[in-house]
Scaffold this motif. Sequence first.
Motif, PDB file in Angstrom:
ATOM      1  N   TRP A 194       0.859  -1.175   0.000  1.00 28.68           N
ATOM      2  CA  TRP A 194       0.000   0.000   0.000  1.00 28.68           C
ATOM      3  C   TRP A 194       0.898   1.228   0.000  1.00 28.68           C
ATOM      4  N   ASN A 195       0.401   2.323  -0.536  1.00 26.36           N
ATOM      5  CA  ASN A 195       1.164   3.563  -0.572  1.00 26.36           C
ATOM      6  C   ASN A 195       0.907   4.334   0.723  1.00 26.36           C
ATOM      7  N   GLY A 196       1.865   4.270   1.622  1.00 30.15           N
ATOM      8  CA  GLY A 196       1.737   4.906   2.927  1.00 30.15           C
ATOM      9  C   GLY A 196       1.588   6.406   2.850  1.00 30.15           C
ATOM     10  N   GLU A 197       2.229   7.032   1.881  1.00 27.85           N
ATOM     11  CA  GLU A 197       2.156   8.490   1.737  1.00 27.85           C
ATOM     12  C   GLU A 197       0.735   8.939   1.376  1.00 27.85           C
ATOM     13  N   ILE A 198       0.135   8.252   0.423  1.00 30.68           N
ATOM     14  CA  ILE A 198      -1.240   8.589   0.035  1.00 30.68           C
ATOM     15  C   ILE A 198      -2.192   8.284   1.183  1.00 30.68           C
ATOM     16  N   ALA A 199      -2.043   7.117   1.810  1.00 26.08           N
ATOM     17  CA  ALA A 199      -2.916   6.742   2.925  1.00 26.08           C
ATOM     18  C   ALA A 199      -2.827   7.782   4.046  1.00 26.08           C
ATOM     19  N   ALA A 200      -1.621   8.208   4.385  1.00 22.70           N
ATOM     20  CA  ALA A 200      -1.436   9.198   5.452  1.00 22.70           C
ATOM     21  C   ALA A 200      -2.073  10.537   5.077  1.00 22.70           C
ATOM     22  N   ALA A 201      -1.945  10.937   3.818  1.00 24.30           N
ATOM     23  CA  ALA A 201      -2.516  12.209   3.370  1.00 24.30           C
ATOM     24  C   ALA A 201      -4.035  12.242   3.557  1.00 24.30           C
ATOM     25  N   PHE A 202      -4.675  11.061   3.477  1.00 25.40           N
ATOM     26  CA  PHE A 202      -6.119  11.000   3.622  1.00 25.40           C
ATOM     27  C   PHE A 202      -6.561  10.435   4.979  1.00 25.40           C
ATOM     28  N   GLY A 203      -5.597  10.197   5.865  1.00 23.90           N
ATOM     29  CA  GLY A 203      -5.926   9.713   7.206  1.00 23.90           C
ATOM     30  C   GLY A 203      -6.415   8.275   7.229  1.00 23.90           C
ATOM     31  N   ILE A 204      -5.922   7.455   6.323  1.00 29.99           N
ATOM     32  CA  ILE A 204      -6.296   6.035   6.264  1.00 29.99           C
ATOM     33  C   ILE A 204      -5.160   5.227   6.881  1.00 29.99           C
ATOM     34  N   SER A 205      -5.482   4.427   7.877  1.00 35.59           N
ATOM     35  CA  SER A 205      -4.479   3.585   8.531  1.00 35.59           C
ATOM     36  C   SER A 205      -4.181   2.351   7.679  1.00 35.59           C
ATOM     37  N   LEU A 206      -2.892   2.119   7.405  1.00 30.46           N
ATOM     38  CA  LEU A 206      -2.503   0.934   6.632  1.00 30.46           C
ATOM     39  C   LEU A 206      -2.886  -0.355   7.348  1.00 30.46           C
ATOM     40  N   GLU A 207      -2.988  -0.330   8.666  1.00 34.55           N
ATOM     41  CA  GLU A 207      -3.363  -1.524   9.432  1.00 34.55           C
ATOM     42  C   GLU A 207      -4.806  -1.950   9.145  1.00 34.55           C
ATOM     43  N   ARG A 208      -5.594  -1.046   8.578  1.00 30.43           N
ATOM     44  CA  ARG A 208      -6.987  -1.369   8.275  1.00 30.43           C
ATOM     45  C   ARG A 208      -7.182  -1.789   6.822  1.00 30.43           C
ATOM     46  N   LEU A 209      -6.074  -1.996   6.116  1.00 30.96           N
ATOM     47  CA  LEU A 209      -6.129  -2.480   4.740  1.00 30.96           C
ATOM     48  C   LEU A 209      -5.618  -3.916   4.715  1.00 30.96           C
ATOM     49  N   PRO A 210      -6.212  -4.775   3.889  1.00 27.97           N
ATOM     50  CA  PRO A 210      -5.794  -6.180   3.867  1.00 27.97           C
ATOM     51  C   PRO A 210      -4.410  -6.360   3.258  1.00 27.97           C
ATOM     52  N   PRO A 211      -3.718  -7.417   3.615  1.00 28.15           N
ATOM     53  CA  PRO A 211      -2.438  -7.713   2.963  1.00 28.15           C
ATOM     54  C   PRO A 211      -2.653  -7.905   1.464  1.00 28.15           C
ATOM     55  N   VAL A 212      -1.723  -7.386   0.676  1.00 24.49           N
ATOM     56  CA  VAL A 212      -1.774  -7.574  -0.777  1.00 24.49           C
ATOM     57  C   VAL A 212      -0.953  -8.821  -1.090  1.00 24.49           C
ATOM     58  N   ILE A 213      -1.578  -9.762  -1.787  1.00 23.22           N
ATOM     59  CA  ILE A 213      -0.895 -11.000  -2.162  1.00 23.22           C
ATOM     60  C   ILE A 213      -0.993 -11.179  -3.680  1.00 23.22           C
ATOM     61  N   PRO A 214      -0.065 -11.917  -4.291  1.00 24.09           N
ATOM     62  CA  PRO A 214      -0.153 -12.139  -5.742  1.00 24.09           C
ATOM     63  C   PRO A 214      -1.500 -12.757  -6.128  1.00 24.09           C
ATOM     64  N   SER A 215      -1.977 -12.413  -7.318  1.00 28.35           N
ATOM     65  CA  SER A 215      -3.282 -12.911  -7.777  1.00 28.35           C
ATOM     66  C   SER A 215      -3.356 -14.429  -7.761  1.00 28.35           C
ATOM     67  N   GLN A 216      -2.245 -15.094  -8.048  1.00 30.59           N
ATOM     68  CA  GLN A 216      -2.231 -16.550  -8.041  1.00 30.59           C
ATOM     69  C   GLN A 216      -1.944 -17.106  -6.649  1.00 30.59           C
ATOM     70  N   GLY A 217      -1.727 -16.228  -5.680  1.00 28.92           N
ATOM     71  CA  GLY A 217      -1.411 -16.663  -4.318  1.00 28.92           C
ATOM     72  C   GLY A 217      -2.645 -17.030  -3.522  1.00 28.92           C
ATOM     73  N   SER A 218      -2.413 -17.443  -2.300  1.00 29.61           N
ATOM     74  CA  SER A 218      -3.498 -17.818  -1.400  1.00 29.61           C
ATOM     75  C   SER A 218      -3.259 -17.176  -0.044  1.00 29.61           C
ATOM     76  N   PRO A 219      -4.308 -16.660   0.578  1.00 26.43           N
ATOM     77  CA  PRO A 219      -4.141 -16.072   1.905  1.00 26.43           C
ATOM     78  C   PRO A 219      -3.947 -17.120   2.996  1.00 26.43           C
ATOM     79  N   GLY A 220      -4.198 -18.372   2.663  1.00 26.04           N
ATOM     80  CA  GLY A 220      -4.046 -19.447   3.640  1.00 26.04           C
ATOM     81  C   GLY A 220      -4.778 -20.689   3.194  1.00 26.04           C
ATOM     82  N   ARG A 221      -4.785 -21.656   4.078  1.00 21.40           N
ATOM     83  CA  ARG A 221      -5.471 -22.915   3.764  1.00 21.40           C
ATOM     84  C   ARG A 221      -6.971 -22.745   3.884  1.00 21.40           C
TER      85      ARG A 221
END
Length: 174
Positions: free
Chosen positions: A68-95
């Motif tokens: 995530w772009n921390g600079e843009i998020a900070a400019a708009f007051g959006i916490s990066l902790e409230r955004l989901p992890p970005v994973i490759p499209s072919q990846g899996s978040p888990g089992r």
Amino acid sequence: ANMPVAGGCSLASLLWLKEELPELYNKTAVFGHANTVMAKWLTGAFAIDPSSASLSALYNTAKNDMCWNGEIAAAFGISLERLPPVIPSQGSPGRLRPELAAVLAAYALGIDSPGETMNVNWTCEITLVCLPKCHPSRNYNIRCHVLPGRWLTLYVMNALGVAYEWFRKLFCSE
């Protein structure tokens, strides 16, 4: 790489929620797209792929660096902790959650008529039987089938799959 326009990116929607529905905004743990919710439901973990993240105006779209772009998020007051992890499209978040795996496998295999069975062996052994009505029991789990008017029993033995893994590692290493 994208302009934050109303209806055209997630950032515009987040800012609208933040301004117009602050109580809902403040209660929300993670902001994502439909695939974020599906990932959570299927695996228990939030995630988003770069294709969806790039529509947020918060992602490093030009770099496509899974960040995530921390600079843009900070400019708009959006916490990066409230955004989901970005994973490759072919990846899996888990089992896949085990209780969903059997039900989805049954559907994929066409288990849809009463009496049809399926047996899964790996980390545990699951015997599944399709039923025309709900028969609760202390001896097995019962799940609603994805099909209306059908239920699935799930009898789970947690040790058998471990025995197969032991056998495979010991006797089938080549």
